[in-house]
Design an enzyme around this catalytic site. Structure first.
Site, PDB file in Angstrom:
ATOM      1  N   THR A   1       3.121   4.485   1.127  1.00 18.51           N
ATOM      2  CA  THR A   1       4.266   4.662   2.008  1.00 18.51           C
ATOM      3  C   THR A   1       3.839   5.246   3.352  1.00 18.51           C
ATOM      4  O   THR A   1       4.374   4.871   4.405  1.00 18.51           O
ATOM      5  CB  THR A   1       5.301   5.580   1.330  1.00 18.51           C
ATOM      6  N   GLU A   2       2.873   6.163   3.340  1.00 21.65           N
ATOM      7  CA  GLU A   2       2.407   6.775   4.584  1.00 21.65           C
ATOM      8  C   GLU A   2       1.822   5.730   5.522  1.00 21.65           C
ATOM      9  O   GLU A   2       2.112   5.713   6.725  1.00 21.65           O
ATOM     10  CB  GLU A   2       1.380   7.867   4.285  1.00 21.65           C
TER      11      GLU A   2
ATOM     12  N   GLY B   1       2.478   2.555   5.416  1.00 22.32           N
ATOM     13  CA  GLY B   1       3.588   1.693   5.803  1.00 22.32           C
ATOM     14  C   GLY B   1       4.362   2.243   6.985  1.00 22.32           C
ATOM     15  O   GLY B   1       4.747   1.505   7.895  1.00 22.32           O
TER      16      GLY B   1
ATOM     17  N   GLY C   1       0.823  -1.204   0.000  1.00 17.31           N
ATOM     18  CA  GLY C   1       0.000   0.000   0.000  1.00 17.31           C
ATOM     19  C   GLY C   1       0.855   1.250   0.000  1.00 17.31           C
ATOM     20  O   GLY C   1       2.022   1.233  -0.427  1.00 17.31           O
TER      21      GLY C   1
ATOM     22  N   GLU D   1       5.663  -3.680   0.551  1.00 15.22           N
ATOM     23  CA  GLU D   1       5.828  -3.103  -0.781  1.00 15.22           C
ATOM     24  C   GLU D   1       5.021  -1.821  -0.804  1.00 15.22           C
ATOM     25  O   GLU D   1       3.794  -1.845  -0.681  1.00 15.22           O
ATOM     26  CB  GLU D   1       5.348  -4.052  -1.875  1.00 15.22           C
TER      27      GLU D   1
END
Length: 481
Positions: free
Chosen positions: A230-231, A233, A228, A250
């Site tokens: 980056t934020e 993550g 999903g 990822e």
């Protein structure tokens, strides 16, 4: 044949039982937003905790199961899924928006992952022996309960590439599909789960924040596999730190393609580059999102890409003549629309091309013709952002160093591509690019699904694997005499 959809609509799977949940949300067709495809259950925190209980209990027995039995079960499930692919394609198109051809490829790849990973397990699981000052064996064992959280853009393959190796290595899983299009993945996992003991595969749906908070804070969950933004993550990393969960993530991408002076820009090459941009309407983390072309070929490339975009047929993916479907949801549609508006207002040149298959129903879905953007700078929003839509900025460069510097000027580092007839140049440039994988004269995925390379920088967190990701879901330990 096992009944699949609509049996899974509005339900969740806990300990082998499909629970009908009172509170649900609608899953709509992005090509016809007035059409309800099915329902997604909104699981309560109590149900999520119950799913963890189920997975933890099942792990005690499944972790000690024979690898040949695991592989045999997986191959049997793969055979059952193969028989329902044709009837399942339309469901994926209706809830996701992909064109028919893309949707069928996704489903076929799920079966390939199952069979390939089962075979890989039998070869990889065997202990490795080292001799020297003492005899040492490197042995494998499952990590424990595994949470698999996957997105709406490529729900099938991204889920199967995590659930399948996790189960094969002896883990139990809790799957959290995206609420925008959970139905096909749940239908497929219903088949897979039926070949394994109750509790090995559990499925919960609903609020990502509610479910994610529970999965990341429960010490019994030993691995979180997330695909999903980056934020999100980063949020998972913070929440999972208290129990030091193992993370396999990822995340986002802003992939550059560098087109050199000697690049072959014939019809086939332009088609590959176009597909690298527009696959799944650009809603792919590893899609081309920036093109840098040598200044001597700039006008030529812009003209050829524009003509290629003019041939793109946009419409309901269920229609066989459609080559690009709608964006998946209203939030993403609005984001890309507003991004293009801001880009145009900043003085950039935005050329929109393509064919509306059905102009009369165009406004009934999240349809968008593809756009080429020129006249922008490296620091422009359209260049720095992950557009996640059918949009591509094209910028000129004059030297190799300039091209590499601009390509690396991103917080992401997922994939990249180098377009040149000189393989030595391609390798030299690839060595300098900050990306988890670099393609030569193409921008695609690895044909061998056992291969996986993590993104760099803010594009991911894992390690490269050549064994179908089995290594990511198993601990290795040393046994010495």
């Amino acid at each position: 044949m096992i009944e699949t959809y609509p049996y899974t609509s509005g339900k969740c799977l806990i300990n082998g039982e499909w629970r009908e949940i009172e509170k649900t949300a609608k899953v709509i067709n992005p090509a016809h937003t007035n059409e309800v495809v099915g329902e997604v259950a909104l699981c309560s925190p109590e149900l999520v905790s119950e799913a963890i209980d189920s997975a933890a209990a099942a792990f005690k027995g499944w972790s000690r199961s024979n690898i040949h039995d695991r592989a045999a079960r997986m191959n049997e499930a793969a055979g059952e899924l193969e028989r329902i692919i044709e009837e399942s394609v339309s469901l994926l198109v209706r809830e996701n928006g992909k064109a028919l051809v893309e949707a069928k490829i996704d489903l076929l790849r799920c079966v390939d992952v199952m069979r390939g990973s089962a075979q890989e397990l039998l070869e990889w699981w065997e202990p490795e022996k080292y001799t020297g000052k003492q005899n040492v064996q490197v042995r494998r064992r499952p990590k424990g309960v595994t949470a698999v959280v996957t997105p709406w853009n490529s729900p099938m393959i991204l889920t199967f590439k995590r659930v399948i190796p996790a189960v094969l290595t002896g883990n139990t899983v809790i799957v959290k599909p995206a609420t925008n299009c959970p139905l096909t993945i749940m239908s497929f996992l219903k088949v897979v789960a039926s070949y394994f003991p109750a509790g090995v595969i559990n499925i919960v749906t609903g609020s990502g924040r509610v479910i994610g908070d529970i999965l990341c804070s429960d010490s019994r969950v030993r691995t979180v596999a997330f695909v999903g933004s980056t934020e999100t993550g980063k949020d998972i990393m913070r929440k999972s730190s208290s129990t030091l969960q193992k993370l396999y993530m990822e995340l986002g991408g802003n992939d550059p393609a560098i087109v050199f002076e000697d690049a072959n820009l014939d019809k086939e090459a332009i088609e590959r580059l176009k597909m690298g941009v527009l696959r799944a309407a650009g809603q792919v983390c590893s899609a081309v999102k920036r093109i840098y072309v040598h200044e001597s070929r700039y006008d030529e490339l812009v003209e050829k890409m524009t003509k290629a975009f003019e041939r793109v047929v946009v419409g309901d993916g269920i229609q066989p003549e459609v080559t690009m479907g709608p964006l998946n949801n209203e939030v993403q549609f609005n984001y890309v629309t507003e991004l293009l508006e801001r880009t145009s207002q900043s003085g950039a040149n935005v050329v929109t091309a393509g064919i509306q298959l059905d102009p009369d129903t165009w406004n009934q879905g999240y349809f968008m013709l593809p756009s080429i953007v020129t006249g922008v700078q490296q620091d422009s929003e359209i260049v720095q952002a992950e557009q996640f839509g059918p949009v591509i900025p094209i910028l000129p460069f004059s030297t190799v160093d300039e091209a590499v510097e601009m390509a690396n000027d991103s917080r992401f580092g997922l994939r990249a591509s180098v377009w040149t007839e000189n393989e030595e140049t391609a390798i030299e440039v690839a060595d300098r690019l900050e990306a988890g994988a670099v393609f030569h004269n193409n921008h695609t995925i690895f044909k061998d699904l056992n291969l996986d390379f993590p993104g760099l920088k803010e594009s991911g967190l894992s390690r490269e694997t050549r064994h179908g990701s089995l290594e990511l879901f198993a601990d290795s330990y040393g046994f010495a005499d």
